[in-house]
Design a protein around this motif. Structure first.
Motif, PDB file in Angstrom:
ATOM      1  N   THR A   1       0.848  -1.183   0.000  1.00  0.00           N
ATOM      2  CA  THR A   1       0.000   0.000   0.000  1.00  0.00           C
ATOM      3  C   THR A   1       0.896   1.249   0.000  1.00  0.00           C
ATOM      4  OG1 THR A   1      -0.090  -0.337   2.382  1.00  0.00           O
ATOM      5  CG2 THR A   1      -1.985  -1.074   1.110  1.00  0.00           C
ATOM      6  N   PRO A   2       0.325   2.433  -0.149  1.00  0.00           N
ATOM      7  CA  PRO A   2       1.161   3.643  -0.080  1.00  0.00           C
ATOM      8  C   PRO A   2       1.854   3.753   1.280  1.00  0.00           C
ATOM      9  CG  PRO A   2      -0.956   4.143  -1.102  1.00  0.00           C
ATOM     10  CD  PRO A   2      -1.070   2.752  -0.562  1.00  0.00           C
ATOM     11  N   PRO A   3       3.035   4.360   1.298  1.00  0.00           N
ATOM     12  CA  PRO A   3       3.876   4.361   2.504  1.00  0.00           C
ATOM     13  C   PRO A   3       3.197   4.847   3.791  1.00  0.00           C
ATOM     14  CG  PRO A   3       5.166   5.033   0.635  1.00  0.00           C
ATOM     15  CD  PRO A   3       3.764   4.889   0.127  1.00  0.00           C
ATOM     16  N   PHE A   4       2.312   5.830   3.716  1.00  0.00           N
ATOM     17  CA  PHE A   4       1.701   6.350   4.941  1.00  0.00           C
ATOM     18  C   PHE A   4       1.066   5.228   5.759  1.00  0.00           C
ATOM     19  CE2 PHE A   4      -1.665   8.011   7.593  1.00  0.00           C
ATOM     20  CZ  PHE A   4      -1.069   9.108   8.189  1.00  0.00           C
ATOM     21  N   PHE A   5       0.557   4.182   5.092  1.00  0.00           N
ATOM     22  CA  PHE A   5      -0.201   3.140   5.776  1.00  0.00           C
ATOM     23  C   PHE A   5       0.658   1.949   6.223  1.00  0.00           C
ATOM     24  CE2 PHE A   5      -3.031   5.102   2.573  1.00  0.00           C
ATOM     25  CZ  PHE A   5      -3.920   5.722   3.440  1.00  0.00           C
ATOM     26  N   HIS A   6       1.924   1.925   5.840  1.00  0.00           N
ATOM     27  CA  HIS A   6       2.712   0.703   6.072  1.00  0.00           C
ATOM     28  C   HIS A   6       2.729   0.281   7.533  1.00  0.00           C
ATOM     29  CE1 HIS A   6       5.295   1.137   2.145  1.00  0.00           C
ATOM     30  NE2 HIS A   6       4.044   0.831   1.908  1.00  0.00           N
ATOM     31  N   VAL A   7       2.950   1.240   8.431  1.00  0.00           N
ATOM     32  CA  VAL A   7       3.117   0.843   9.836  1.00  0.00           C
ATOM     33  C   VAL A   7       1.784   0.386  10.435  1.00  0.00           C
ATOM     34  CG1 VAL A   7       3.893   1.610  12.111  1.00  0.00           C
ATOM     35  CG2 VAL A   7       5.158   2.301  10.070  1.00  0.00           C
TER      36      VAL A   7
ATOM     37  N   ASP B   1       7.425   9.154   8.825  1.00  0.00           N
ATOM     38  CA  ASP B   1       7.904  10.185   9.754  1.00  0.00           C
ATOM     39  C   ASP B   1       8.472   9.518  11.011  1.00  0.00           C
ATOM     40  OD1 ASP B   1       5.699   9.523  11.387  1.00  0.00           O
ATOM     41  OD2 ASP B   1       4.478  11.172  10.620  1.00  0.00           O
ATOM     42  N   VAL B   2       9.005  10.347  11.884  1.00  0.00           N
ATOM     43  CA  VAL B   2       9.717   9.806  13.053  1.00  0.00           C
ATOM     44  C   VAL B   2       8.766   9.050  13.986  1.00  0.00           C
ATOM     45  CG1 VAL B   2      11.087  10.449  15.077  1.00  0.00           C
ATOM     46  CG2 VAL B   2      11.503  11.567  12.891  1.00  0.00           C
ATOM     47  N   GLN B   3       7.546   9.561  14.125  1.00  0.00           N
ATOM     48  CA  GLN B   3       6.567   8.874  14.989  1.00  0.00           C
ATOM     49  C   GLN B   3       6.264   7.483  14.453  1.00  0.00           C
ATOM     50  OE1 GLN B   3       5.282   9.797  17.807  1.00  0.00           O
ATOM     51  NE2 GLN B   3       5.884  11.935  17.939  1.00  0.00           N
ATOM     52  N   GLN B   4       6.051   7.386  13.162  1.00  0.00           N
ATOM     53  CA  GLN B   4       5.758   6.074  12.576  1.00  0.00           C
ATOM     54  C   GLN B   4       6.968   5.143  12.723  1.00  0.00           C
ATOM     55  OE1 GLN B   4       4.255   6.149   8.566  1.00  0.00           O
ATOM     56  NE2 GLN B   4       2.320   7.115   9.154  1.00  0.00           N
ATOM     57  N   ALA B   5       8.153   5.695  12.581  1.00  0.00           N
ATOM     58  CA  ALA B   5       9.362   4.876  12.723  1.00  0.00           C
ATOM     59  C   ALA B   5       9.459   4.318  14.144  1.00  0.00           C
ATOM     60  CB  ALA B   5      10.598   5.714  12.388  1.00  0.00           C
TER      61      ALA B   5
ATOM     62  N   ALA C   1      14.906   4.253   6.652  1.00  0.00           N
ATOM     63  CA  ALA C   1      13.852   5.269   6.487  1.00  0.00           C
ATOM     64  C   ALA C   1      14.227   6.538   7.245  1.00  0.00           C
ATOM     65  CB  ALA C   1      12.515   4.720   6.969  1.00  0.00           C
ATOM     66  N   LEU C   2      14.735   6.376   8.459  1.00  0.00           N
ATOM     67  CA  LEU C   2      15.152   7.551   9.242  1.00  0.00           C
ATOM     68  C   LEU C   2      16.298   8.299   8.550  1.00  0.00           C
ATOM     69  CD1 LEU C   2      15.028   6.093  12.882  1.00  0.00           C
ATOM     70  CD2 LEU C   2      13.621   7.974  12.010  1.00  0.00           C
ATOM     71  N   SER C   3      17.181   7.578   7.920  1.00  0.00           N
ATOM     72  CA  SER C   3      18.296   8.225   7.207  1.00  0.00           C
ATOM     73  C   SER C   3      17.762   9.158   6.124  1.00  0.00           C
ATOM     74  CB  SER C   3      19.208   7.175   6.570  1.00  0.00           C
ATOM     75  OG  SER C   3      19.680   6.262   7.535  1.00  0.00           O
ATOM     76  N   CYS C   4      16.727   8.690   5.428  1.00  0.00           N
ATOM     77  CA  CYS C   4      16.124   9.524   4.378  1.00  0.00           C
ATOM     78  C   CYS C   4      15.357  10.688   4.991  1.00  0.00           C
ATOM     79  CB  CYS C   4      15.215   8.672   3.498  1.00  0.00           C
ATOM     80  SG  CYS C   4      16.116   7.383   2.639  1.00  0.00           S
ATOM     81  N   MET C   5      14.679  10.433   6.111  1.00  0.00           N
ATOM     82  CA  MET C   5      13.968  11.522   6.802  1.00  0.00           C
ATOM     83  C   MET C   5      14.952  12.595   7.260  1.00  0.00           C
ATOM     84  SD  MET C   5      11.329   9.358   9.166  1.00  0.00           S
ATOM     85  CE  MET C   5      10.671   7.818   8.518  1.00  0.00           C
TER      86      MET C   5
END
Ligand SMILES: NC(=O)c1ccc[n+]([C@@H]2O[C@H](COP(=O)([O-])OP(=O)(O)OC[C@H]3O[C@@H](n4cnc5c(N)ncnc54)[C@H](O)[C@@H]3O)[C@@H](O)[C@H]2O)c1
Length: 423
Positions: free
Chosen positions: A118-124, A146-150, A385-389
């Motif tokens: 699915t689109p990334p926003f929903f992954h977590v 984003d950091v919260q999702q991570a 993911a955090l590295s890219c953020m």
């Protein structure tokens, strides 16, 4: 989780990458196929699920999607594929549609493995449901936007049972030429690492239109243009290159400075179409990374070049994969070496040096389910993911941002959309 706990968890999770204990060896139902349920029947999801069906013992038995038309198209596609492979068509009881489809798929006793595409926003959110239901999970990158999702993903990672296997969709690591050169770089054949260059120059993503779609539906279908839904091009697409760099250097960046803009694109959405990021890794090693995502003239190039005291390594998606220096080496594949142009594949099924990336990724993952040891790639996926953020935050804030500042910031992107209304 407070900041200190997150930092500890993050550090602990990252170090655990090196200390993964083999999970208790377990026997899957030895004679039965791994039953795969695909969540998100779009371009990449279909490509990966088809690769599982063709290259492993997994069988695509269930499909789920928020949109009825995409589910119907997936149903037709996988019925044809299954029939062609001599397997049974998808049972209509195992088709799930709508905003709660992810929960229904996760709850199904007929599914062993949930593939989250699915689109990334929903992954977590989708990862949480699948892990809680005890499923094995193949989760597309990025693990969180984003950091919260991570941070949430790292909590979920701690709940994964030793017999559950969870992979993140960084298939480039499994491409044979890339795996081969990574082994050499990680062994230190380049000597003291001096600097790294990276790039990802891809065409624009194409508009998806459905007659009568509301503004929200249009936005969700064109999620690649939208920072909250996708994470922006650095977190959604360029992440493959940052992941390879982290993996080969054995570390994540400590800080970044960046620029970027929306220079060319004029369509809806707020993603930038170019980034220039200077990442600093431990020991002062710098990665100068640049990306663009616009245009329809067919140009595509992506890769890394590592410059060390004893040699230089070239790691492109297309073209020669080689080391020049005191321990020169080249991947022997005349076809790949001759084709330096590269061709973009929106579904991630690249040819050239990545030709066998998906096949080998899927095989390795199913092997981890059937024979063990189980994988738990969430922490590694979060680290990338955090590295890219980090690069994104440095660009958006026009300043140097450190890893600790990123984690402390606790950034959250709000969707600003009622997904429950969409069906
Ligand atoms: N690893 C790679 O090389 C690679 C390549 C391309 C895409 N991807 C990733 O794969 C994922 C999917 O990308 P894509 O190109 O297939 O996108 P896509 O738009 O083609 O497909 C996404 C599908 O998810 C469905 N969907 C959207 N929101 C949903 C929700 N809340 N619940 C259920 N279904 C929902 C859509 O209807 C659509 O069918 C993304 O995370 C993307 O970053 C990875």
């Amino acid at each position: 989780m407070n900041r200190r706990e997150f930092l500890e968890t993050s550090a602990g999770a990252a170090s655990s990458l090196l200390l993964v204990k083999p999970a208790t060896a377990f026997t899957y139902q030895a004679n039965s196929a791994v039953r795969l349920g695909l969540l998100g029947c779009g371009s990449r999801g279909s490509s990966v699920a088809a690769s599982f069906a063709k290259n492993t013992s997994a069988r695509v038995v269930a499909l789920a999607d928020i949109f009825a038309d995409n589910l119907a198209a997936g149903h037709e596609r996988f019925n044809q594929l299954n029939t062609g492979l001599g397997q049974t068509p998808i049972d209509s009881k195992l088709l799930f549609h709508g905003p709660r489809a992810f929960e229904q798929l996760a709850a199904s006793p007929d599914v062993d493995l949930v593939q989250i595409s699915t689109p990334p926003f929903f992954h977590v959110q989708h990862l949480e449901a699948a892990v809680a239901a005890g499923k094995h999970v193949y989760c597309e990158k990025p693990v969180g936007i984003d950091v919260q999702q991570a941070a949430h993903a790292l909590e979920i990672a701690r709940r994964i049972k030793p017999t559950q296997s969870v992979d993140v969709g960084f298939q480039c690591r499994n491409a044979p030429p890339i795996a081969a050169i990574a082994t050499r770089i990680q062994a230190g054949v380049l000597g003291k690492m001096g600097a790294v260059l990276g790039n990802y120059n891809a065409p624009a993503s194409l508009e998806k239109v459905r007659a009568g779609a509301s503004a929200e539906e249009y936005r969700l279908r064109n999620w690649l243009w939208d920072r909250a839904l996708s994470g922006d091009i650095l977190v959604e697409q360029n992440i493959h290159i940052i992941d390879l760099c982290n993996w080969m250097l054995g570390a994540h960046p400590e800080k970044a400075v960046a620029t970027g803009s929306r220079a060319v694109l004029t369509h809806a959405g707020d993603c930038w179409d170019n980034y220039q990021v200077d990442f600093t890794y431990p020991s002062g090693v710098r990665l100068s990374f640049a990306s663009t995502q616009f245009g329809a003239y067919g140009v595509f190039e992506a890769g890394l070049r590592f410059f060390g005291s004893e040699g230089m390594a070239t790691v492109p998606y297309a073209g020669p994969v080689r080391i020049v220096g005191s321990q020169s080496w080249e991947w022997q594949d005349a076809k790949a070496a001759a084709n330096v142009e590269g061709k973009f594949a929106a579904n991630g099924a690249f040819a050239d040096n990545l030709e066998f990336a998906d096949r080998d990724k899927e095989r390795t993952f199913i092997e981890s389910i059937v024979s063990g040891p189980a994988h738990n790639q969430i922490a590694s996926g979060v680290e990338t993911a955090l590295s890219c953020m980090l690069g994104r935050m440095a660009g958006l804030q026009h300043r140097e941002v450190t890893w600790a500042e990123l984690l402390a910031h606790g950034e959250t992107y709000e969707l600003g959309m009622n997904v429950a209304q969409l069906a």
